[in-house]
Design an enzyme around this catalytic site. Structure first.
Site, mmCIF file in Angstrom:
data_model
loop_
_atom_site.group_PDB
_atom_site.id
_atom_site.type_symbol
_atom_site.label_atom_id
_atom_site.label_comp_id
_atom_site.label_asym_id
_atom_site.label_seq_id
_atom_site.Cartn_x
_atom_site.Cartn_y
_atom_site.Cartn_z
ATOM 1 N N LYS A 51 0.856 -1.181 0.000
ATOM 2 C CA LYS A 51 0.000 0.000 0.000
ATOM 3 C C LYS A 51 0.895 1.235 0.000
ATOM 4 O O LYS A 51 1.434 1.634 1.031
ATOM 5 C CB LYS A 51 -0.923 0.047 1.214
ATOM 6 C CG LYS A 51 -2.020 1.115 1.078
ATOM 7 C CD LYS A 51 -2.490 1.659 2.405
ATOM 8 C CE LYS A 51 -1.569 2.672 2.987
ATOM 9 N NZ LYS A 51 -1.430 3.928 2.167
ATOM 10 N N GLU B 6 9.687 1.653 10.834
ATOM 11 C CA GLU B 6 10.638 2.765 10.691
ATOM 12 C C GLU B 6 9.811 4.022 10.837
ATOM 13 O O GLU B 6 9.087 4.411 9.918
ATOM 14 C CB GLU B 6 11.352 2.684 9.336
ATOM 15 C CG GLU B 6 12.611 3.546 9.277
ATOM 16 C CD GLU B 6 12.362 4.868 8.588
ATOM 17 O OE1 GLU B 6 12.185 5.860 9.334
ATOM 18 O OE2 GLU B 6 12.337 4.920 7.362
ATOM 19 N N ARG C 78 18.682 17.301 2.025
ATOM 20 C CA ARG C 78 18.333 16.179 1.158
ATOM 21 C C ARG C 78 16.810 16.034 1.130
ATOM 22 O O ARG C 78 16.156 16.031 2.166
ATOM 23 C CB ARG C 78 18.990 14.901 1.694
ATOM 24 C CG ARG C 78 18.747 13.670 0.827
ATOM 25 C CD ARG C 78 19.359 12.455 1.484
ATOM 26 N NE ARG C 78 19.171 11.250 0.682
ATOM 27 C CZ ARG C 78 18.950 10.042 1.189
ATOM 28 N NH1 ARG C 78 18.912 9.869 2.500
ATOM 29 N NH2 ARG C 78 18.793 9.001 0.403
ATOM 30 N N CYS D 134 12.998 11.330 7.321
ATOM 31 C CA CYS D 134 12.910 10.975 8.737
ATOM 32 C C CYS D 134 14.255 11.093 9.438
ATOM 33 O O CYS D 134 14.309 11.226 10.660
ATOM 34 C CB CYS D 134 12.362 9.558 8.891
ATOM 35 S SG CYS D 134 13.255 8.346 7.907
ATOM 36 N N GLU E 197 9.087 17.178 14.477
ATOM 37 C CA GLU E 197 9.803 16.833 13.258
ATOM 38 C C GLU E 197 9.400 17.827 12.170
ATOM 39 O O GLU E 197 8.230 17.900 11.784
ATOM 40 C CB GLU E 197 9.468 15.400 12.850
ATOM 41 C CG GLU E 197 10.319 14.871 11.717
ATOM 42 C CD GLU E 197 10.078 13.388 11.444
ATOM 43 O OE1 GLU E 197 10.940 12.769 10.804
ATOM 44 O OE2 GLU E 197 9.031 12.858 11.871
#
Length: 484
Positions: free
Chosen positions: A180, A256, A284, A290, A387
């Site tokens: 998916k 992850e 990048r 992440c 984040e």
């Protein structure tokens, strides 16, 4: 050329070796974040479509597990060759649906393809063993077998590499797959399915469901008892939900998840190396990674010079459509992502931070945000614990090693960390103290197909890539054999 690469990608679901419309006939739009225009529409799967995909994977599992390792290896190697041969088309496709500049997209094609080459070699090295029991009465035979049908869920930021990093080891181990992909970037995954089919992958071994109803499609599959492995890359919040759903049928998981990577520049660092490494770790993929440097700690002795150099580098970057020559920084994935980055900048400024470059929303179409450098970040700023997922470098200062390490570890995340120093003792000491699954020592790039990628704490479970990547898709079987 743009029209051709989009037109040539299948737009349907891929189930049991055939391209099929979804049960409902609904479709989802694929947008170009550089223009806001719709590139095309693809099938939008329902829970029933997801169930059909799982049934196809289950039906193909026994035969694929029994397929010779060399055969699995050669299919992956052929797929690697096809990906490399189509670098320009795949790179353009990624740039159109995700936004990254073509140069970065080409680099991702090379990186993503390498997972297929790496795991084509690992497929023929799945080992086992035999030993004599300590009492001498039994022989202990150990073999390794595929875990079974897998559900792989990939994010939008690296449309090719996140797929190959999961598909490669699963196929090499003998597992069938339901993939998916993220609804923002389905085209690359659909193109990859066509490549694997051309490489000789049997029907039903790989199935792809594109959907806007992730929760409705995924949860029944995890609770249904037929999926035996989940590999997910995405946010920690979603990861927690999926882990709870996997508990019902005790599904093996690889996760992850989110990151909040610290980057530490010590007073003895080579500043040329540190600035270059920071540019790589921060910029990048427009910072949409992440393992992007999120919290940048610079020793007070070099803080001013470092900030000046980094600001000059960031300000010199060209922002624009990733398909245009000379573009360094493409758009963010959507308006939500851009608003998040800008809100974090505004909050930091309101609390006392200084903008050295960037920080303003541009006018015009597209989800662009300028490379931004902030100094004077205060402890209460939201950017410290959030984040960013954007081209914003937030600089803080420190005076002692202990202070830097404590600040770096002050997070629930533990994916990647970076440090810059020319002192070998300090390099090893700090690397060992940092609570991260991966450390960039005098480098801003940690991703490599030959290395185990993954984090600790709430950044995930398990590892992808390296010699251990295939282990996530294999079970041990022990056979006791009495010998008189």
């Amino acid at each position: 050329m743009t029209t051709t690469v989009v037109r040539d990608v299948p737009k349907q679901l891929f189930i049991g070796g055939s391209w099929q419309d979804g049960e409902s006939g609904r479709t989802l739009p694929v947008d170009n974040p550089a223009t806001g225009e719709v590139l095309c529409r693809v099938a939008d799967a329902s829970p029933a479509d997801g169930q059909r995909a799982v049934e196809a994977a289950v039906a193909a599992q026994a035969a694929w597990a029994a397929t010779a390792p060399r055969t699995r290896s050669e299919i992956l190697r052929r797929a690697y060759d096809l990906i490399i041969a189509r670098t320009e088309d795949l790179a353009l496709l990624m740039t159109l649906e995700m936004g990254k500049p073509l140069a970065e997209a080409r680099a991702e094609v090379a990186y993503g393809a390498e997972f297929f080459r790496w795991f084509s070699e690992e497929a023929v090295r799945i080992d086992g063993g035999m030993m004599t029991a300590p009492d001498g009465k039994n022989r202990l035979l150990v073999s390794r077998q595929p875990v079974g049908p897998c559900l792989l869920i990939t994010p939008w930021n690296f449309p090719l590499a996140m797929g190959t990093r999961k598909i490669g080891p699963a196929l090499a181990a003998g597992c069938t797959i339901v993939l998916k992909p993220a609804p923002q970037t389905p085209l690359t995954s659909l193109a990859l399915a066509a490549i694997l089919t051309e490489a000789g992958l049997p029907d039903g071994v790989l199935n792809i469901v594109t959907t806007t109803d992730a929760a409705g499609v995924v949860e029944p599959l995890l609770r249904g008892g037929k999926i035996r492995k989940l590999s997910f890359t995405g946010s920690t919040g979603v990861g927690r939900i999926l882990l709870a759903q996997c508990a019902d049928t005790v599904i093996r998981t690889s996760m992850e998840l989110g990151g909040n990577a610290p980057l530490i520049v010590f007073d003895d660092a080579d500043l040329d190396t540190a600035v270059e490494g920071t540019m790589v770790a921060k910029m990048r993929n427009m910072g949409e990674s992440c393992c992007a440097a999120n919290r940048i700690f610079v020793h007070t002795a070099v803080a001013e010079e470092f900030a000046q150099r980094l600001t000059a580098r960031m300000a010199a970057l060209t922002v624009g459509d990733g398909t245009q020559p000379g573009t360094d920084v493409g758009p963010l994935i959507d308006t939500v992502g851009r608003s998040k980055a800008h809100d974090l900048v505004q909050d930091a400024v309101k609390r006392g931070a200084t903008v050295l470059t960037g920080g303003e929303l541009p006018s015009g179409p597209g989800c662009f945000y300028p490379p931004t450098v902030l100094t004077g970040i205060t402890p209460d700023a939201a950017i410290i614990d959030t984040e960013i997922f954007g081209p914003v470098a937030a600089l803080r200062t420190f005076t002692t090693e202990d202070e830097a390490v404590a600040a770096a570890n002050d997070t629930e995340f533990g994916l990647a960390s970076y440090l810059f120093t020319q002192n070998l003792d300090r390099a090893l000491r700090v690397a060992e103290r940092l609570e991260s699954g991966m450390i960039g020592l005098n480098t801003g790039l940690v991703s490599n197909p030959a290395a185990p990628f993954g984090g600790i704490k709430q950044s995930g479970l398990g590892r992808e890539g390296g010699t251990v990547g295939i282990d996530e898709f294999l079970e041990y079987k022990y056979i006791a054999v009495p010998v008189s």
